[in-house]
Motif scaffolding. Structure first.
Motif, PDB file in Angstrom:
ATOM      1  N   GLY A  82     -13.659  44.167  38.280  1.00 33.76           N
ATOM      2  CA  GLY A  82     -14.728  43.275  37.847  1.00 33.76           C
ATOM      3  C   GLY A  82     -15.664  43.943  36.857  1.00 33.76           C
ATOM      4  O   GLY A  82     -15.735  45.172  36.759  1.00 33.76           O
ATOM      5  N   THR A  83     -16.390  43.110  36.141  1.00 30.23           N
ATOM      6  CA  THR A  83     -17.315  43.637  35.124  1.00 30.23           C
ATOM      7  C   THR A  83     -18.503  44.362  35.753  1.00 30.23           C
ATOM      8  O   THR A  83     -19.167  45.160  35.079  1.00 30.23           O
ATOM      9  CB  THR A  83     -17.826  42.489  34.239  1.00 30.23           C
ATOM     10  N   SER A  84     -18.782  44.113  37.031  1.00 32.39           N
ATOM     11  CA  SER A  84     -19.892  44.794  37.709  1.00 32.39           C
ATOM     12  C   SER A  84     -19.560  46.244  38.036  1.00 32.39           C
ATOM     13  O   SER A  84     -20.462  47.012  38.384  1.00 32.39           O
ATOM     14  CB  SER A  84     -20.250  44.064  39.007  1.00 32.39           C
ATOM     15  N   ALA A  85     -18.291  46.619  37.935  1.00 31.34           N
ATOM     16  CA  ALA A  85     -17.891  47.983  38.293  1.00 31.34           C
ATOM     17  C   ALA A  85     -18.606  49.013  37.437  1.00 31.34           C
ATOM     18  O   ALA A  85     -18.957  50.097  37.917  1.00 31.34           O
ATOM     19  CB  ALA A  85     -16.377  48.132  38.150  1.00 31.34           C
ATOM     20  N   ALA A  86     -18.829  48.695  36.159  1.00 31.98           N
ATOM     21  CA  ALA A  86     -19.500  49.643  35.267  1.00 31.98           C
ATOM     22  C   ALA A  86     -20.931  49.904  35.732  1.00 31.98           C
ATOM     23  O   ALA A  86     -21.413  51.047  35.672  1.00 31.98           O
ATOM     24  CB  ALA A  86     -19.497  49.121  33.831  1.00 31.98           C
ATOM     25  N   LEU A  87     -21.620  48.848  36.205  1.00 33.98           N
ATOM     26  CA  LEU A  87     -22.988  49.013  36.700  1.00 33.98           C
ATOM     27  C   LEU A  87     -23.008  49.911  37.935  1.00 33.98           C
ATOM     28  O   LEU A  87     -23.824  50.838  38.041  1.00 33.98           O
ATOM     29  CB  LEU A  87     -23.600  47.657  37.019  1.00 33.98           C
ATOM     30  N   TYR A  88     -22.104  49.660  38.874  1.00 34.70           N
ATOM     31  CA  TYR A  88     -22.039  50.481  40.081  1.00 34.70           C
ATOM     32  C   TYR A  88     -21.660  51.926  39.742  1.00 34.70           C
ATOM     33  O   TYR A  88     -22.157  52.869  40.360  1.00 34.70           O
ATOM     34  CB  TYR A  88     -21.040  49.884  41.075  1.00 34.70           C
ATOM     35  N   THR A  89     -20.772  52.087  38.761  1.00 36.17           N
ATOM     36  CA  THR A  89     -20.395  53.436  38.316  1.00 36.17           C
ATOM     37  C   THR A  89     -21.608  54.177  37.776  1.00 36.17           C
ATOM     38  O   THR A  89     -21.822  55.358  38.074  1.00 36.17           O
ATOM     39  CB  THR A  89     -19.309  53.352  37.232  1.00 36.17           C
TER      40      THR A  89
END
Length: 288
Positions: A82-89
């Protein structure tokens, strides 16, 4: 507004905006750096495309869930990050470029792997006569709503970096709000189905999410991938693109089966909670 209109138009539109926002954050220099060492992305793709769908299949096959729920779980397993993975990363101090690269490459690979996994799942859980085939034009629709907007965003970022920087935050905010509204409408309109099946599948969704995050982190670590890159792979593998498979399951032009959307809908909530806990554990150094 009719349910079919909201789901068949609203969800793909929300996904287009999300992928446009992803494209705005892409930089060719980041890709070049990551692709100069492609081993870490290859490991992530192998986990995402082969290992986790196999694990998910074992979970649902031996649990005797209804066919639609089983296919919905396999849809989830076959979906890219998902596109939210970058934020969590970013929050976990991981390598954001690796996360974005795996999300982008994984989405491209999913254009091939997702239809194959879905068709096999339909055949296994519905049988030869009951399977609803994912046709070429449906794959083209997925490509149109998932890849083309990201490419447009990347081109804007390349040619007009100042504009891309100004658009980045508003587009992501708009995508989040739009998707939240449409998914909320979808959940309300299908509340009876959700109330029946969500408690029963909650354990399976949670188990699969925990397995995804664990595999995504410790397999790269065992293969001597550095911690920042392992964090990025874990987030990109553990946080699936639930919006993509909800759109695929519920749109009347695709699978048109609301029951199949229940696992990814539940996963969308659980994954964010588990991801947040994982970020907290990483930042506290409780995970090596």
């Amino acid at each position: 507004m009719h349910s079919s209109l909201a789901l068949s138009v609203g969800l793909p539109a929300a996904l287009c905006i999300i992928m446009l926002g992803l494209g705005l954050s892409l930089k060719l220099e980041d890709f070049a750096r990551v692709l100069s060492r492609p081993w870490q992305v290859i490991i992530g793709l192998c986990c995402q495309v082969f290992v986790l769908p196999a694990i998910c299949f074992c979970l649902v096959y031996f649990s005797h869930l209804p066919p639609a729920i089983s296919v919905g779980m396999m849809l989830l397993a076959a979906s890219p990050g998902g596109t939210s993975a970058a934020l969590y990363t970013h929050l976990a101090r991981g390598d954001v470029a690796v996360s974005i690269t795996l999300t982008a490459v994984g989405t491209l690979v999913a254009m091939v792997s997702l239809p194959i996994i879905v068709n096999l799942s339909l055949l296994v859980f519905y049988g030869e006569g009951g399977a609803v085939r994912l046709q070429i034009h449906q794959v083209a629709q997925i490509f149109a709503i998932a890849i083309i907007p990201a490419v447009i965003g990347a081109l804007i970022s390349r040619r007009y970096p100042a504009l891309a920087k100004r658009l980045d935050r508003p587009v992501k905010l708009l995508a989040t709000l739009f998707l939240g509204m449409v998914v909320l409408f979808a959940l309300i309109s299908q509340w009876n189905l959700l109330a029946v099946w969500a408690p029963a599948i909650g354990l399976f969704v949670l188990a699969y999410n925990l397995i995804s995050v664990t595999v995504g982190y410790f397999v790269p670590k065992l293969l001597r991938i550095a911690r920042p890159q392992a964090v990025a792979l874990s987030m990109s593998i553990g946080i699936h693109n639930a919006a993509l498979v909800i759109a695929l399951a519920m749109s009347e032009y695709m699978l048109n089966n609301p029951e199949m959307a229940i696992p990814p809908a539940a996963y969308g909530l659980i994954a964010y909670i588990v991801g947040g806990m994982f970020v907290w554990l990483l930042n506290r150094q409780y995970i090596a």
